[in-house]
Enzyme design. Structure first.
Site, PDB file in Angstrom:
ATOM      1  N   HIS A  60       0.620  -1.194  -0.232  1.00  0.00           N
ATOM      2  CA  HIS A  60      -0.341  -0.138  -0.237  1.00  0.00           C
ATOM      3  C   HIS A  60       0.812   1.344  -0.325  1.00  0.00           C
ATOM      4  CE1 HIS A  60      -3.762  -2.037   2.011  1.00  0.00           C
ATOM      5  NE2 HIS A  60      -3.013  -2.307   0.429  1.00  0.00           N
ATOM      6  N   GLU A  62       0.568   3.703   1.793  1.00  0.00           N
ATOM      7  CA  GLU A  62       0.880   4.668   2.884  1.00  0.00           C
ATOM      8  C   GLU A  62       2.553   3.711   3.506  1.00  0.00           C
ATOM      9  OE1 GLU A  62      -3.351   4.732   2.686  1.00  0.00           O
ATOM     10  OE2 GLU A  62      -2.121   3.036   2.181  1.00  0.00           O
ATOM     11  N   CYS A  88      -6.042   1.534   5.462  1.00  0.00           N
ATOM     12  CA  CYS A  88      -7.041   0.606   5.690  1.00  0.00           C
ATOM     13  C   CYS A  88      -6.557   0.553   7.624  1.00  0.00           C
ATOM     14  CB  CYS A  88      -6.431  -0.277   4.745  1.00  0.00           C
ATOM     15  SG  CYS A  88      -5.209  -0.930   4.987  1.00  0.00           S
ATOM     16  N   CYS A  91      -2.189  -0.154   7.563  1.00  0.00           N
ATOM     17  CA  CYS A  91      -1.661   0.772   7.134  1.00  0.00           C
ATOM     18  C   CYS A  91      -1.857   1.906   8.377  1.00  0.00           C
ATOM     19  CB  CYS A  91      -1.815   1.618   5.635  1.00  0.00           C
ATOM     20  SG  CYS A  91      -1.939   0.656   3.914  1.00  0.00           S
TER      21      CYS A  91
END
Length: 149
Positions: A60, A62, A88, A91
Site C-alpha cells: 500500500h 502509506e 486501511c 496502514c
C-alpha cells in the site's frame, strides 16, 4: 494533497491507484504509491495476485511511504500523512507506529471491513484522522480564531 494525487499516478496496480505523502514543518519527507516490492513483478505487467478479494502483490501507498523513510533514515515522528484514500487498518497501524500524528485523506474506499477497529485504535491516542474537507474547515476556523484574538 495534490502531491499525493501525483504520486498515485505512479501506482503499478490498476485495481486502485493510491498515493501518500508524509510531511513535517511544510517539508516533504517521503512519498509512496501502491506497487510491488522493488525487484518484483508489477500487476500492470503480469496481472493481479488476488486473495480474499485483495491484490496481495502490492504494498500500500502509506506503507511504501513509511518504508522509504526507514530505508533512508528519516524520522516520521510528529509528521502528517496525506493519502488519496483513507488508510486501511494495517496502514493506519503502520503510520501510527512510525510516529505520524495527523492523517488527512481524500476519499473513503468502499470496503468497510478495511476500517474495522480504527475507532478503538485511535481512541486515546490524540491522533486526528480526517477528510481533507474537514481538515480545511478546521484550519480555516483556527485561522479565524487566531486572527480575531
Amino acid at each position: 494533497m495534490d502531491i499525493a494525487h501525483a504520486a498515485s499516478t505512479r501506482a503499478t496496480c490498476d485495481r486502485l491507484k493510491v498515493g501518500a505523502v508524509i510531511v513535517k514543518d511544510h517539508r516533504i519527507l517521503t512519498t509512496g504509491y501502491n506497487g510491488s516490492l522493488p525487484g518484483t513483478a508489477h500487476c500492470d505487467d503480469v496481472g493481479h495476485l488476488v486473495k480474499d478479494g485483495h491484490c496481495v502483490r502490492t504494498v500500500h501507498a502509506e506503507q511504501n511511504a513509511v518504508l522509504q523513510a526507514a530505508r533512508f533514515g528519516i524520522s516520521l515522528e510528529g509528521a502528517t500523512c496525506y493519502c488519496t484514500y483513507k488508510p486501511c487498518l494495517a496502514c493506519l497501524k503502520t503510520l501510527l507506529g512510525a510516529g505520524v500524528n495527523r492523517i488527512i485523506y481524500g476519499e473513503i474506499y468502499g470496503n468497510e471491513k478495511s476500517y474495522y477497529g480504527e475507532e478503538e485504535l485511535l481512541r486515546g491516542l490524540s491522533v486526528p484522522m480526517m477528510s481533507v474537507e474537514d481538515a480545511l474547515r478546521l484550519d480555516a476556523e483556527m485561522r479565524r480564531e487566531r486572527d480575531s484574538a
